[in-house]
Write a protein that holds these residues in place. Structure first.
Motif, mmCIF file in Angstrom:
data_model
loop_
_atom_site.group_PDB
_atom_site.id
_atom_site.type_symbol
_atom_site.label_atom_id
_atom_site.label_comp_id
_atom_site.label_asym_id
_atom_site.label_seq_id
_atom_site.Cartn_x
_atom_site.Cartn_y
_atom_site.Cartn_z
ATOM 1 N N THR A 165 0.840 -1.200 0.000
ATOM 2 C CA THR A 165 0.000 0.000 0.000
ATOM 3 C C THR A 165 0.874 1.248 0.000
ATOM 4 O OG1 THR A 165 -0.063 0.156 2.407
ATOM 5 C CG2 THR A 165 -1.762 -1.223 1.355
ATOM 6 N N LYS A 166 0.257 2.372 -0.320
ATOM 7 C CA LYS A 166 0.980 3.662 -0.265
ATOM 8 C C LYS A 166 1.483 3.927 1.146
ATOM 9 C CE LYS A 166 0.107 5.675 -4.386
ATOM 10 N NZ LYS A 166 1.163 5.872 -5.302
ATOM 11 N N ARG A 167 0.660 3.610 2.144
ATOM 12 C CA ARG A 167 1.087 3.821 3.531
ATOM 13 C C ARG A 167 2.292 2.947 3.866
ATOM 14 N NH1 ARG A 167 -2.383 3.577 9.144
ATOM 15 N NH2 ARG A 167 -0.600 4.074 10.446
ATOM 16 N N GLY A 168 2.254 1.685 3.458
ATOM 17 C CA GLY A 168 3.382 0.785 3.699
ATOM 18 C C GLY A 168 4.651 1.282 3.031
ATOM 19 N N GLN A 169 4.534 1.791 1.813
ATOM 20 C CA GLN A 169 5.694 2.332 1.105
ATOM 21 C C GLN A 169 6.224 3.580 1.799
ATOM 22 O OE1 GLN A 169 4.166 2.720 -2.894
ATOM 23 N NE2 GLN A 169 3.698 0.538 -2.967
ATOM 24 N N ALA A 170 5.321 4.417 2.297
ATOM 25 C CA ALA A 170 5.743 5.612 3.035
ATOM 26 C C ALA A 170 6.444 5.218 4.332
ATOM 27 C CB ALA A 170 4.540 6.506 3.324
ATOM 28 N N ASN A 171 5.912 4.205 5.012
ATOM 29 C CA ASN A 171 6.551 3.727 6.242
ATOM 30 C C ASN A 171 7.950 3.184 5.963
ATOM 31 O OD1 ASN A 171 4.330 4.402 7.793
ATOM 32 N ND2 ASN A 171 3.488 2.327 7.794
#
Length: 141
Positions: free
Chosen positions: A65-71
């Motif tokens: 997910t975008k959130r996982g990539q940002a993390n």
């Protein structure tokens, strides 16, 4: 290198793979990938002529997910802010890697990080494939 090493005090058997670079030995990184990253960053990076290599294996769902990539991006930025030199990731599940062992003709394009290089998983020896699968697959950050 593990092929030429005898048994070690931590329980590793003679001939078994050793860890690469500053990566945790298989089965010892029981916490989060961030814990392994913080630990490796504590080393004096300047005294290692070729730098230090940290290999981590992340579950694909962590970065799906975008959130996982940002993390993940935030973790990498933190690692380098702490003074670390190098990190590389495999983001392939154990299930996919085992499927590639069973039917390599279906996975000719599957690339993995080995140590300081990437290669096609199906072109590695069975023992090297098993060593990559044995790396802890982190499923939480």
């Amino acid at each position: 290198m593990g092929r030429v090493l005898g048994t070690t005090p931590d329980g590793r058997r003679a001939g078994a793979p050793s860890s690469e670079g500053v990566s945790p030995y298989v089965g010892t990184d029981m916490s989060t990938p961030l814990a392994a990253m913080r630990s490796s960053a504590k080393l004096n990076q300047e005294i290692h002529s070729g730098g230090t290599l940290l290999n981590l294996r992340l579950g694909h769902d962590l970065i799906a997910t975008k959130r996982g990539q940002a993390n993940l991006g935030a973790m990498i930025q933190t690692l380098f802010a702490l003074g670390a030199f190098h990190v590389q990731f495999n983001c392939v599940s154990s299930e996919v890697l085992r499927a590639a062992q069973k039917t390599p003709e279906n996975y000719k394009d599957l690339l993995v990080r080995v140590a300081g290089y990437s290669t096609q998983f199906v072109n590695l020896s069975r023992s090297m494939q098993d060593a990559i699968i044995a790396r802890t697959e982190h499923t939480e950050l």
